[in-house]
Scaffold this active site. Structure first.
Site, PDB file in Angstrom:
ATOM      1  N   ASP A  53       0.816  -1.225   0.000  1.00  0.00           N
ATOM      2  CA  ASP A  53       0.000   0.000   0.000  1.00  0.00           C
ATOM      3  C   ASP A  53       0.845   1.268   0.000  1.00  0.00           C
ATOM      4  O   ASP A  53       0.331   2.349  -0.276  1.00  0.00           O
ATOM      5  CB  ASP A  53      -0.919   0.018   1.224  1.00  0.00           C
ATOM      6  CG  ASP A  53      -2.020  -1.013   1.124  1.00  0.00           C
ATOM      7  OD1 ASP A  53      -2.264  -1.509   0.004  1.00  0.00           O
ATOM      8  OD2 ASP A  53      -2.632  -1.332   2.156  1.00  0.00           O
ATOM      9  N   GLY A  69      -5.531  -1.344  -2.026  1.00  0.00           N
ATOM     10  CA  GLY A  69      -5.199  -0.090  -1.351  1.00  0.00           C
ATOM     11  C   GLY A  69      -6.410   0.434  -0.608  1.00  0.00           C
ATOM     12  O   GLY A  69      -7.235   1.102  -1.189  1.00  0.00           O
ATOM     13  N   ARG A  70      -6.514   0.087   0.664  1.00  0.00           N
ATOM     14  CA  ARG A  70      -7.720   0.448   1.408  1.00  0.00           C
ATOM     15  C   ARG A  70      -7.787   1.942   1.665  1.00  0.00           C
ATOM     16  O   ARG A  70      -8.833   2.549   1.570  1.00  0.00           O
ATOM     17  CB  ARG A  70      -7.751  -0.295   2.744  1.00  0.00           C
ATOM     18  CG  ARG A  70      -8.634  -1.529   2.731  1.00  0.00           C
ATOM     19  CD  ARG A  70      -8.804  -2.044   4.135  1.00  0.00           C
ATOM     20  NE  ARG A  70      -7.514  -2.451   4.691  1.00  0.00           N
ATOM     21  CZ  ARG A  70      -7.087  -3.695   4.773  1.00  0.00           C
ATOM     22  NH1 ARG A  70      -7.846  -4.678   4.345  1.00  0.00           N
ATOM     23  NH2 ARG A  70      -5.928  -3.980   5.292  1.00  0.00           N
ATOM     24  N   TYR A  82      -5.088 -10.970  -5.246  1.00  0.00           N
ATOM     25  CA  TYR A  82      -3.841 -11.304  -4.558  1.00  0.00           C
ATOM     26  C   TYR A  82      -2.631 -11.395  -5.477  1.00  0.00           C
ATOM     27  O   TYR A  82      -1.492 -11.363  -5.007  1.00  0.00           O
ATOM     28  CB  TYR A  82      -4.035 -12.584  -3.747  1.00  0.00           C
ATOM     29  CG  TYR A  82      -4.971 -12.354  -2.591  1.00  0.00           C
ATOM     30  CD1 TYR A  82      -4.506 -11.741  -1.425  1.00  0.00           C
ATOM     31  CD2 TYR A  82      -6.326 -12.660  -2.665  1.00  0.00           C
ATOM     32  CE1 TYR A  82      -5.363 -11.479  -0.375  1.00  0.00           C
ATOM     33  CE2 TYR A  82      -7.190 -12.395  -1.612  1.00  0.00           C
ATOM     34  CZ  TYR A  82      -6.707 -11.812  -0.463  1.00  0.00           C
ATOM     35  OH  TYR A  82      -7.541 -11.530   0.576  1.00  0.00           O
TER      36      TYR A  82
END
Lengths: 410, 410
Positions: free
Chosen positions: A147, A190-191, A309
């Site tokens: 991230d 990418g939260r 993933y």
């Protein structure tokens, strides 16, 4: 060598694996061995690995890495995923007590933890417990996250390789989508931070190649504006490729993905699980089909892929990333053998991307408390309007991924 | 050179693109140029490309490839996606009439169409129309499909590269899933034929590495048995990796995916669109979460990735596939310049995978009517029980993908 506490070193790998997290593991092991770990008289008596991170440490699941052959280490370094096993456990105060107890039990004096910002917080807490107990325990956080959201670092190991995958995938997919024209949505990890989604911009090969629209969590996502953005590109070109972060949110900070995922499964970190689900992409796809359907006509061809993933485990690491992930591991080992310090490792850049100088990295020690549990976001200068990234971001990112394979078009 | 009709050659690329469909395009162009196409006095006056296949041909969207530089052709050959553009149009009798009319209008005497079994049927119909009209038109189908479902061929160009991607992805993902243990579902392309899903077996590195379970459309899918299969592996190892075809169906031949996709969008071929949607993976994931949840406990960690379009466009073609895709294009061009024939090209194998002899391919002409609109399935000897493939399949597939990168584990 300075006067060091005598005991074992232990290494763990926490959180989501990356293509280069084993490089960091190997960097620590090699660094400690280079300092004589395991040799008679050396203060570092053994080099241990935690199976599945602190979960293994607290269950006596340790593996001795002191004498693992170098050729095996090199092969391991080149493989994605966490060789020791990882965990999603986020230790609370009580869990950290058990970690500290396990360190005492196994006579551990050097604690290395490869992970993201949650992992640096674990290091910080365990370090404080040891200090309080008057037990000498050196704690080192070794950075890792696709991230790219650790503060104080120019970038984090794992990000360049994931960015390389995303850019390569988007470049190939852009040709695919242009050849059999339609609207294509690619949902990218990418939260909270949009760096990885932004890296899709490196896919572009001249004007009008995809991705045409890029949506990051740092810019409030407006559904109506999104539909208009897509319609504009689609009307002009007859196709449109879109890169969208799994973490896009509205102007109130509510996650667009979470709202759309009816049966959202929260993981132990309290985050709604967006990775490993196609829900956001499919929901955006349905939205576009219904909104862009001409009166009495057929909806446009809309498809969504969620890269999932493969972004973090694709076995073609960025060369820069492989070197740096090894480097931060070795740097942490060097800190440990240099004396009475703890900390994390931050990567810097010798010269700014704007300087015209070739890319080169530096490592430095930073305090655990300065990075623990903090999240870095895309700075405003990396964002261009509401649906694109800036040239400054591209200049920042290009040296990290290495060249993306050029793909000829007719 | 035999007495050939004087006129232009035209090439089109139809259906889903692949990593090597441009190799076939380049093979035809090079083959025709090697036979003197475009040179003064040569019966083949020009080499044209259809923009977006028959859609472009019938709308006068043609591009002249007669003099395209060789270096550009080579770069194009190495790029995935259909360089000329493709289409999902499946011409009916009236559409084929328009195709034939366009051939007459542009003085086309050589018609090359790179595609799957639908495309070979288009070749067949256009060929019959020309024969009926007494217009000399040589029609050649050049095989292409990641599904590997053309009859009479050992395998089809496009499949080996897609299989290479699937095997590489599953190998890396198996390590990822073992390192942070859970249940992982990977949904793989192939509406009717399981070859591509079966190729996931090449990911295995010794016992107990994933994929642990493989489900192909040729074996009736039983939901209850699926849950039991997964529970058995998960109980034993603590994790489980599953490869499942988008085309799995129940014992009545009903698609599991289609039943689960509420807003299924049918494409012009009458097929429910399963590619480009995460619905099947997410539905299977929800199923496992609910069925494997212990009484009063938390459901297991289940994630699903749908590999999607990257399977067909990832820019790392199998070397064998790149050579053969070029080869079938050149072979079709050689047929065209050899005299009064039409047909498709089938790939054979010099010696069976069981012979112990090194892999080598052969090309031969087959009748359009013998392959048109027919679908090949996994033969029973490639299947092992209800959730695995046989060693015979692995011996068949391994030479096609080339070696899959070895990934070291601790």
């Amino acid at each position: 060598m300075p006067d060091l506490a005598r005991g074992a070193a232990v290494i763990g790998q926490s959180g989501g694996p990356t293509a280069v997290i084993n490089q960091s593991l190997v960097g620590v092991v090699q660094g400690l061995r280079a300092a004589g770990a395991g040799a008679p008289g050396n203060p570092i008596t053994r080099v241990l690995g935690m199976r599945h991170a602190v979960r293994g440490l607290t269950h006596d699941q340790l593996v001795d890495l002191t004498d693992i052959p170098d050729d095996r280490l090199e092969r391991l370094a080149a493989a994605p995923s966490a060789g020791l096993g990882s965990t999603r456990d986020k230790p609370d105060a009580e869990y950290c007590q058990r970690i500290f107890a396990a360190c005492e039990k196994h006579d551990i004096r050097y604690f290395f933890y490869v992970g993201g910002n949650d992992s640096s917080d674990t290091c910080r807490i365990v370090n404080e417990l040891a200090n309080k107990a008057g037990y000498e325990l050196r704690c080192f956080h070794v950075p890792k996250t696709v991230d790219n959201d650790l503060v104080l670092s120019d970038h984090t190991p794992g990000f360049p390789s994931a960015a390389r995958f995303v850019a390569t995938a988007c470049r190939a997919d852009a040709l695919d989508n242009a050849s059999i024209p339609g609207i294509k949505i690619n949902v990218i990890m990418g939260r909270h931070a949009g760096f990885l989604t932004a890296a899709s911009a490196l896919a572009r090969q001249g004007d009008d190649t995809g991705p045409h629209l890029i949506y990051v969590p740092e810019v409030a996502f407006d559904t109506e504006r999104f539909v208009q953005d897509v319609a504009k590109v689609y009307d002009r070109l007859g196709y449109c490729q879109i890169a969208v972060s799994e973490g896009i949110q509205d102007d109130k900070g509510e996650s667009i993905g979470a709202a759309l995922i009816k049966d959202g499964q929260a993981d132990a970190h309290g985050n709604v699980q967006l990775s490993g689900s196609g829900a956001l992409g499919d929901a955006l796809s349905d939205l576009l089909k219904s909104k862009l359907k001409p009166a009495g006509g057929k909806p446009p061809r809309v498809r969504a892929d969620t890269f999932g993933y493969l972004q973090r485990c694709w076995p073609d690491a960025s060369p820069v990333d492989a070197i740096e992930a090894r480097g931060v591991g070795r740097f942490a080992a060097a800190l440990a053998t240099s004396g009475d310090v703890d900390g994390s490792v931050a990567i810097g850049r010798v010269a700014s991307p704007e300087s015209g100088q070739p890319y080169a990295a530096t490592y430095r020690r930073v305090e655990l408390s300065d990075i623990a549990a903090k999240t870095r976001h895309m700075p405003p200068e990396f964002i261009d309007g509401t649906n694109n990234v800036s040239d400054a971001f591209i200049r920042y990112c290009e040296p990290l991924t290495g060249p993306i394979v050029p793909l000829e078009r007719l």
